[in-house]
Design a protein around this motif. Structure first.
Motif, PDB file in Angstrom:
ATOM      1  N   LEU A  36     -67.619 -74.231  45.882  1.00 58.08           N
ATOM      2  CA  LEU A  36     -68.463 -73.699  46.948  1.00 58.08           C
ATOM      3  C   LEU A  36     -68.108 -74.241  48.326  1.00 58.08           C
ATOM      4  O   LEU A  36     -68.339 -73.585  49.337  1.00 58.08           O
ATOM      5  N   ILE A  37     -67.548 -75.425  48.384  1.00 56.61           N
ATOM      6  CA  ILE A  37     -67.201 -76.009  49.680  1.00 56.61           C
ATOM      7  C   ILE A  37     -66.006 -75.306  50.310  1.00 56.61           C
ATOM      8  O   ILE A  37     -65.880 -75.244  51.534  1.00 56.61           O
ATOM      9  N   VAL A  38     -65.129 -74.733  49.488  1.00 53.75           N
ATOM     10  CA  VAL A  38     -63.872 -74.160  49.971  1.00 53.75           C
ATOM     11  C   VAL A  38     -64.065 -73.072  51.023  1.00 53.75           C
ATOM     12  O   VAL A  38     -63.482 -73.156  52.117  1.00 53.75           O
ATOM     13  N   PRO A  39     -64.854 -72.007  50.771  1.00 54.48           N
ATOM     14  CA  PRO A  39     -64.970 -70.960  51.791  1.00 54.48           C
ATOM     15  C   PRO A  39     -65.563 -71.444  53.100  1.00 54.48           C
ATOM     16  O   PRO A  39     -65.189 -70.957  54.174  1.00 54.48           O
ATOM     17  N   VAL A  40     -66.468 -72.413  53.037  1.00 52.47           N
ATOM     18  CA  VAL A  40     -67.064 -72.944  54.273  1.00 52.47           C
ATOM     19  C   VAL A  40     -66.019 -73.716  55.071  1.00 52.47           C
ATOM     20  O   VAL A  40     -65.948 -73.612  56.301  1.00 52.47           O
ATOM     21  N   VAL A  41     -65.191 -74.491  54.383  1.00 48.10           N
ATOM     22  CA  VAL A  41     -64.112 -75.223  55.060  1.00 48.10           C
ATOM     23  C   VAL A  41     -63.159 -74.243  55.740  1.00 48.10           C
ATOM     24  O   VAL A  41     -62.756 -74.441  56.897  1.00 48.10           O
ATOM     25  N   VAL A  42     -62.803 -73.176  55.043  1.00 48.33           N
ATOM     26  CA  VAL A  42     -61.894 -72.172  55.600  1.00 48.33           C
ATOM     27  C   VAL A  42     -62.522 -71.507  56.825  1.00 48.33           C
ATOM     28  O   VAL A  42     -61.886 -71.400  57.883  1.00 48.33           O
ATOM     29  N   LEU A  43     -63.759 -71.069  56.703  1.00 49.18           N
ATOM     30  CA  LEU A  43     -64.438 -70.404  57.825  1.00 49.18           C
ATOM     31  C   LEU A  43     -64.585 -71.339  59.017  1.00 49.18           C
ATOM     32  O   LEU A  43     -64.423 -70.924  60.175  1.00 49.18           O
ATOM     33  N   PHE A  44     -64.887 -72.592  58.773  1.00 45.79           N
ATOM     34  CA  PHE A  44     -65.072 -73.554  59.862  1.00 45.79           C
ATOM     35  C   PHE A  44     -63.780 -73.776  60.631  1.00 45.79           C
ATOM     36  O   PHE A  44     -63.800 -74.046  61.834  1.00 45.79           O
ATOM     37  N   ASN A  45     -62.644 -73.661  59.940  1.00 46.80           N
ATOM     38  CA  ASN A  45     -61.364 -73.911  60.593  1.00 46.80           C
ATOM     39  C   ASN A  45     -60.792 -72.684  61.297  1.00 46.80           C
ATOM     40  O   ASN A  45     -60.072 -72.823  62.280  1.00 46.80           O
ATOM     41  N   ILE A  46     -61.065 -71.489  60.801  1.00 46.38           N
ATOM     42  CA  ILE A  46     -60.460 -70.291  61.398  1.00 46.38           C
ATOM     43  C   ILE A  46     -61.358 -69.640  62.441  1.00 46.38           C
ATOM     44  O   ILE A  46     -60.928 -68.698  63.109  1.00 46.38           O
ATOM     45  N   LEU A  47     -62.581 -70.142  62.592  1.00 47.18           N
ATOM     46  CA  LEU A  47     -63.516 -69.563  63.549  1.00 47.18           C
ATOM     47  C   LEU A  47     -64.001 -70.612  64.536  1.00 47.18           C
ATOM     48  O   LEU A  47     -63.942 -71.819  64.266  1.00 47.18           O
TER      49      LEU A  47
END
Length: 308
Positions: A36-47
């Protein structure tokens, strides 16, 4: 076209985030909780921060609409995700990012356990007792029906001993699960972000994995505490002895794996060899002794020293 090209990836990861949240109250939660942490980490870095909030807040509202528990779980996992994502953005070493994630998840677990115990009178011991009884009930029924002999059902003393052991191992279980969540997040998120043009620092090659020699002294301290508390069944020192050595064994196993990757690199073995060796090291904890020797002595220099 460029706008569409840039926007579909955040939308896709937002969808993945929502699906993972909704899976937390299903039988898949044992697996999805670690992802569950993975998509949030991705979104936080690309946005940007504003873009990030624009994508995650609607997910939280949907989760709240379906069931408030989903929102609580989402907020629980978003904190370590943001801290790990922030660490990635700063270009921190991978081991530091994993450490940040592990420490945050562990702190949250302990905080929730404290709040549940103090404010909501949550009885962890009673909960685990119910879980053990539920597990043993099918065996008890089979014994009652004559399907199995009575030896297959544990006595009251055996059940109490098991409960004591489980309670003592709770810190170890919390530390290990926190560490695994952080490692899995890094292993999945790092290559995804790199492929999207957001470089993230890798872990050092396995052959360079080494821990400080001070771990040996902590290990000796743990062994001494184990000897002192050998016949004890309660107390803080018993809790320490039940968790310190197992936690250190994790580091020693990692060190042992690093040693064999180092040896394979030096001897030019096939890359599959150290991977195959790593499997029994993880499955057979006593092999951690190799890691202890590698930390305490110059084992790598001795093994790679030219003959003659």
């Amino acid at each position: 076209m460029n706008i569409l090209k840039l926007s579909w990836k955040p939308l896709a990861w937002t969808g993945v985030y929502l699906l993972l949240i909704l899976s937390l109250l299903t039988n898949l939660s044992i697996v999805t909780a670690f992802l569950l942490i993975v998509p949030v980490v991705v979104l936080f870095n690309i946005l940007s921060i504003k873009g990030f909030l624009t994508h995650v807040i609607p997910v939280w509202l949907v989760a709240l609409f379906i069931h408030p528990v989903y929102l609580l779980l989402a907020l629980y996992f978003v904190i370590p995700a943001i801290l790990m994502g922030r660490s990635y953005k700063k270009g921190a070493p991978a081991i530091r990012t994993i450490g940040v994630g592990t420490a945050t998840i562990l702190t949250e677990m302990l905080l929730l356990l404290f709040i549940g115990t103090v404010l909501f009178q949550f009885d962890l011991s009673g909960y685990m007792q119910d879980a053990v009884n539920l597990t043993m009930k099918p065996l008890q029924d089979m014994v009652a029906n004559g399907t199995l002999p009575a030896e297959f059902v544990w006595s009251t003393e055996d059940m109490k001993l098991l409960m004591d052991m489980m309670m003592q191992k709770i810190p170890y279980a919390l530390i290990l699960s926190s560490f695994m969540m952080a490692v899995i997040t890094h292993v999945i998120a790092r290559p995804i972000l790199s492929s999207m043009g957001y470089p993230v620092m890798k872990l050092k090659p396995a052959r360079e994995w080494r821990f400080p020699r001070s771990l040996i002294w902590y290990y000796l301290l743990g062994v001494v505490i184990e000897m002192i508390t050998l016949d004890s069944t309660s107390g803080y020192f018993t809790m320490i002895s039940a968790n310190l050595v197992p936690v250190l064994n994790i580091f020693f196993c990692i060190q042992a794996i690093g040693f064999f990757f180092f040896l394979a690199h030096h001897r030019k073995w096939h890359s599959i060899v150290p991977i195959l060796i790593a499997i029994p090291i993880l499955l057979f904890p006593p092999m951690a002794i190799i890691g202890i020797i590698d930390i305490a002595f110059p084992l790598r220099q001795l093994m790679t020293k030219p003959k003659g």
